[in-house]
Motif scaffolding. Structure first.
Motif, PDB file in Angstrom:
ATOM      1  N   ARG A   1     -69.751 -36.096  15.001  1.00 11.49           N
ATOM      2  CA  ARG A   1     -70.013 -37.146  14.008  1.00 11.49           C
ATOM      3  C   ARG A   1     -71.288 -36.982  13.197  1.00 11.49           C
ATOM      4  NH1 ARG A   1     -70.739 -38.619  18.975  1.00 11.49           N
ATOM      5  NH2 ARG A   1     -72.743 -39.324  19.685  1.00 11.49           N
ATOM      6  N   ASN A   2     -72.326 -36.416  13.742  1.00  7.67           N
ATOM      7  CA  ASN A   2     -73.577 -36.293  12.991  1.00  7.67           C
ATOM      8  C   ASN A   2     -73.664 -35.007  12.175  1.00  7.67           C
ATOM      9  OD1 ASN A   2     -74.438 -38.764  13.955  1.00  7.67           O
ATOM     10  ND2 ASN A   2     -75.477 -37.879  15.715  1.00  7.67           N
ATOM     11  N   THR A   3     -72.608 -34.209  12.196  1.00  2.00           N
ATOM     12  CA  THR A   3     -72.584 -33.004  11.367  1.00  2.00           C
ATOM     13  C   THR A   3     -72.389 -33.407   9.910  1.00  2.00           C
ATOM     14  OG1 THR A   3     -71.718 -31.597  13.135  1.00  2.00           O
ATOM     15  CG2 THR A   3     -71.302 -30.875  10.879  1.00  2.00           C
ATOM     16  N   VAL A   4     -73.152 -32.777   9.033  1.00  7.26           N
ATOM     17  CA  VAL A   4     -73.020 -33.021   7.598  1.00  7.26           C
ATOM     18  C   VAL A   4     -72.527 -31.717   6.984  1.00  7.26           C
ATOM     19  CG1 VAL A   4     -74.220 -33.618   5.461  1.00  7.26           C
ATOM     20  CG2 VAL A   4     -74.895 -34.711   7.629  1.00  7.26           C
ATOM     21  N   LEU A   5     -71.364 -31.771   6.309  1.00  3.71           N
ATOM     22  CA  LEU A   5     -70.821 -30.558   5.727  1.00  3.71           C
ATOM     23  C   LEU A   5     -70.058 -30.841   4.448  1.00  3.71           C
ATOM     24  CD1 LEU A   5     -67.484 -30.271   6.326  1.00  3.71           C
ATOM     25  CD2 LEU A   5     -68.365 -30.026   8.627  1.00  3.71           C
ATOM     26  N   ASP A   6     -69.941 -29.800   3.642  1.00  7.30           N
ATOM     27  CA  ASP A   6     -69.155 -29.848   2.413  1.00  7.30           C
ATOM     28  C   ASP A   6     -67.873 -29.082   2.687  1.00  7.30           C
ATOM     29  OD1 ASP A   6     -67.968 -29.585  -0.068  1.00  7.30           O
ATOM     30  OD2 ASP A   6     -69.684 -28.594  -1.015  1.00  7.30           O
ATOM     31  N   SER A   7     -66.766 -29.805   2.890  1.00  8.63           N
ATOM     32  CA  SER A   7     -65.494 -29.157   3.208  1.00  8.63           C
ATOM     33  C   SER A   7     -64.676 -28.846   1.964  1.00  8.63           C
ATOM     34  CB  SER A   7     -64.689 -30.026   4.178  1.00  8.63           C
ATOM     35  OG  SER A   7     -64.444 -31.278   3.586  1.00  8.63           O
ATOM     36  N   SER A   8     -65.267 -29.005   0.787  1.00  5.55           N
ATOM     37  CA  SER A   8     -64.546 -28.688  -0.447  1.00  5.55           C
ATOM     38  C   SER A   8     -64.531 -27.185  -0.713  1.00  5.55           C
ATOM     39  CB  SER A   8     -65.160 -29.426  -1.639  1.00  5.55           C
ATOM     40  OG  SER A   8     -66.448 -28.909  -1.927  1.00  5.55           O
ATOM     41  N   VAL A   9     -65.295 -26.420   0.076  1.00  2.71           N
ATOM     42  CA  VAL A   9     -65.327 -24.963  -0.046  1.00  2.71           C
ATOM     43  C   VAL A   9     -64.936 -24.350   1.296  1.00  2.71           C
ATOM     44  CG1 VAL A   9     -67.078 -24.946  -1.858  1.00  2.71           C
ATOM     45  CG2 VAL A   9     -67.789 -24.896   0.515  1.00  2.71           C
ATOM     46  N   HIS A  10     -64.569 -23.071   1.262  1.00  2.55           N
ATOM     47  CA  HIS A  10     -64.222 -22.383   2.507  1.00  2.55           C
ATOM     48  C   HIS A  10     -65.028 -21.094   2.608  1.00  2.55           C
ATOM     49  CE1 HIS A  10     -61.797 -21.547   6.006  1.00  2.55           C
ATOM     50  NE2 HIS A  10     -61.728 -20.298   5.587  1.00  2.55           N
ATOM     51  N   PRO A  11     -65.748 -20.874   3.694  1.00  5.93           N
ATOM     52  CA  PRO A  11     -65.918 -21.803   4.805  1.00  5.93           C
ATOM     53  C   PRO A  11     -66.768 -22.998   4.398  1.00  5.93           C
ATOM     54  CG  PRO A  11     -67.327 -19.887   5.106  1.00  5.93           C
ATOM     55  CD  PRO A  11     -66.493 -19.626   3.880  1.00  5.93           C
ATOM     56  N   PRO A  12     -66.636 -24.105   5.122  1.00  6.44           N
ATOM     57  CA  PRO A  12     -67.449 -25.278   4.787  1.00  6.44           C
ATOM     58  C   PRO A  12     -68.940 -24.959   4.863  1.00  6.44           C
ATOM     59  CG  PRO A  12     -65.831 -25.793   6.487  1.00  6.44           C
ATOM     60  CD  PRO A  12     -65.795 -24.321   6.286  1.00  6.44           C
ATOM     61  N   ILE A  13     -69.712 -25.630   4.027  1.00  5.91           N
ATOM     62  CA  ILE A  13     -71.167 -25.453   4.049  1.00  5.91           C
ATOM     63  C   ILE A  13     -71.751 -26.575   4.898  1.00  5.91           C
ATOM     64  CG2 ILE A  13     -73.284 -25.422   2.681  1.00  5.91           C
ATOM     65  CD1 ILE A  13     -71.510 -24.383   0.342  1.00  5.91           C
ATOM     66  N   VAL A  14     -72.375 -26.195   5.998  1.00  7.37           N
ATOM     67  CA  VAL A  14     -72.949 -27.160   6.939  1.00  7.37           C
ATOM     68  C   VAL A  14     -74.435 -27.292   6.645  1.00  7.37           C
ATOM     69  CG1 VAL A  14     -73.324 -27.706   9.374  1.00  7.37           C
ATOM     70  CG2 VAL A  14     -71.230 -26.512   8.674  1.00  7.37           C
TER      71      VAL A  14
ATOM     72  N   LYS B   1     -76.260 -30.049   8.291  1.00  7.08           N
ATOM     73  CA  LYS B   1     -76.800 -30.630   9.525  1.00  7.08           C
ATOM     74  C   LYS B   1     -75.737 -30.436  10.593  1.00  7.08           C
ATOM     75  CE  LYS B   1     -78.473 -34.838  11.697  1.00  7.08           C
ATOM     76  NZ  LYS B   1     -78.465 -36.289  11.659  1.00  7.08           N
ATOM     77  N   LEU B   2     -76.163 -29.951  11.769  1.00  3.37           N
ATOM     78  CA  LEU B   2     -75.204 -29.584  12.802  1.00  3.37           C
ATOM     79  C   LEU B   2     -75.364 -30.407  14.070  1.00  3.37           C
ATOM     80  CD1 LEU B   2     -72.966 -27.661  13.718  1.00  3.37           C
ATOM     81  CD2 LEU B   2     -74.751 -26.057  14.410  1.00  3.37           C
ATOM     82  N   HIS B   3     -74.253 -30.988  14.512  1.00  3.48           N
ATOM     83  CA  HIS B   3     -74.168 -31.684  15.794  1.00  3.48           C
ATOM     84  C   HIS B   3     -73.019 -31.068  16.568  1.00  3.48           C
ATOM     85  CE1 HIS B   3     -72.933 -35.573  18.112  1.00  3.48           C
ATOM     86  NE2 HIS B   3     -73.509 -34.686  18.910  1.00  3.48           N
ATOM     87  N   TYR B   4     -73.314 -30.444  17.705  1.00  2.00           N
ATOM     88  CA  TYR B   4     -72.288 -29.856  18.565  1.00  2.00           C
ATOM     89  C   TYR B   4     -72.109 -30.729  19.786  1.00  2.00           C
ATOM     90  CZ  TYR B   4     -71.120 -25.192  16.790  1.00  2.00           C
ATOM     91  OH  TYR B   4     -70.618 -24.130  16.091  1.00  2.00           O
ATOM     92  N   GLU B   5     -70.866 -30.983  20.108  1.00  2.00           N
ATOM     93  CA  GLU B   5     -70.547 -31.683  21.353  1.00  2.00           C
ATOM     94  C   GLU B   5     -69.892 -30.677  22.289  1.00  2.00           C
ATOM     95  OE1 GLU B   5     -67.284 -34.746  21.886  1.00  2.00           O
ATOM     96  OE2 GLU B   5     -69.112 -35.955  22.071  1.00  2.00           O
ATOM     97  N   VAL B   6     -70.471 -30.502  23.447  1.00  2.00           N
ATOM     98  CA  VAL B   6     -70.000 -29.530  24.420  1.00  2.00           C
ATOM     99  C   VAL B   6     -68.910 -30.167  25.266  1.00  2.00           C
ATOM    100  CG1 VAL B   6     -70.671 -28.040  26.344  1.00  2.00           C
ATOM    101  CG2 VAL B   6     -72.303 -28.523  24.509  1.00  2.00           C
ATOM    102  N   GLU B   7     -67.753 -29.512  25.311  1.00  2.00           N
ATOM    103  CA  GLU B   7     -66.670 -29.950  26.185  1.00  2.00           C
ATOM    104  C   GLU B   7     -66.642 -29.123  27.466  1.00  2.00           C
ATOM    105  OE1 GLU B   7     -63.199 -29.639  23.738  1.00  2.00           O
ATOM    106  OE2 GLU B   7     -63.482 -31.649  22.953  1.00  2.00           O
ATOM    107  N   GLY B   8     -67.319 -27.982  27.470  1.00  2.00           N
ATOM    108  CA  GLY B   8     -67.405 -27.112  28.634  1.00  2.00           C
ATOM    109  C   GLY B   8     -68.275 -25.924  28.299  1.00  2.00           C
ATOM    110  N   TRP B   9     -69.037 -25.437  29.255  1.00  2.00           N
ATOM    111  CA  TRP B   9     -69.914 -24.294  29.012  1.00  2.00           C
ATOM    112  C   TRP B   9     -69.988 -23.470  30.278  1.00  2.00           C
ATOM    113  CZ3 TRP B   9     -75.193 -23.114  30.545  1.00  2.00           C
ATOM    114  CH2 TRP B   9     -75.738 -22.023  29.858  1.00  2.00           C
ATOM    115  N   PHE B  10     -69.834 -22.146  30.119  1.00  2.00           N
ATOM    116  CA  PHE B  10     -69.809 -21.268  31.277  1.00  2.00           C
ATOM    117  C   PHE B  10     -70.906 -20.218  31.260  1.00  2.00           C
ATOM    118  CE2 PHE B  10     -65.382 -22.743  30.707  1.00  2.00           C
ATOM    119  CZ  PHE B  10     -65.334 -23.554  31.823  1.00  2.00           C
ATOM    120  N   GLY B  11     -71.915 -20.403  30.415  1.00  2.00           N
ATOM    121  CA  GLY B  11     -73.098 -19.579  30.517  1.00  2.00           C
ATOM    122  C   GLY B  11     -73.415 -18.614  29.408  1.00  2.00           C
ATOM    123  N   ASP B  12     -72.564 -18.456  28.402  1.00  2.00           N
ATOM    124  CA  ASP B  12     -72.880 -17.510  27.339  1.00  2.00           C
ATOM    125  C   ASP B  12     -74.082 -17.984  26.530  1.00  2.00           C
ATOM    126  OD1 ASP B  12     -70.168 -15.523  26.344  1.00  2.00           O
ATOM    127  OD2 ASP B  12     -70.253 -16.662  28.197  1.00  2.00           O
TER     128      ASP B  12
END
Length: 180
Positions: free
Chosen positions: A55-68, A70-81
């Motif tokens: 939700r807190n990510t700010v991006l312009d999806s009118s282009v590809h790839p989207p231009i981000v 501000k980035l907010h990542y939500e982790v659903e699982g992490w195994f150490g990389d």
């Protein structure tokens, strides 16, 4: 009961990803050889696709790839990389950032990112403590810089960056040759 099933599901997914990484790693080692030349590789992380922008990510999806911006990542699982990805962004641990800055590199910069864990992650991996992550903003040219993007939005890294990442931990990465 549901919690136990979710935990077994997470364990099974990790086991399968580990097997895939093991076989990919054997192929990768055979392909790398002992050359001192620049050998670029495509790096993908199949197991860490359980990260997503939120939700807190700010991006312009009118282009590809989207231009981000501000980035907010939500982790659903992490195994150490130490490097993780979700289209169109990459994150690395702060330890990786320091190691990259110490060695010097081309084709990327760093920025802050908001990183949170989902309820699913907290249930599947109770007690998980994530290391601090930063946004790795790749802006280099694939095959020329240490970090670059190839079509269709694949991360290309130099051999020396691959060696560093392997030393820090990318157990679930899939690495393949990059052919321009």
């Amino acid at each position: 009961m549901a919690s136990a099933l979710a935990l077994w599901g997470a364990v099974l997914k990790r086991w399968i990803a580990g097997l895939r990484a093991k076989f990919a790693g054997e192929t990768h080692e055979a392909a790398r050889g002992a050359s001192d030349q620049r050998v670029d590789r495509i790096l993908q992380n199949k197991a860490e696709r359980r990260w997503r922008d939120r939700r807190n990510t700010v991006l312009d999806s009118s282009v590809h790839p989207p231009i981000v911006t501000k980035l907010h990542y939500e982790v659903e699982g992490w195994f150490g990389d130490v490097i993780v990805a979700t289209f169109p962004c990459f994150l690395v641990t702060e330890e990786t950032q320091r190691a990259l800055q110490k060695m010097g590199f081309s084709g990327a910069t760093f920025a802050e990112a908001e990183v949170t864990t989902s309820e699913e992650c907290q249930e599947d991996q109770p007690g998980l403590e994530l290391p601090p992550f930063v946004w790795l903003k790749v802006n280099g040219k694939a095959g020329r810089d240490d970090f670059g993007i190839a079509t269709p939005f694949r991360l290309v890294i130099s051999k020396r960056i691959l060696d560093l990442l392997e030393s820090l931990g990318i157990p679930f990465a899939v690495v393949e040759p990059y052919e321009q």
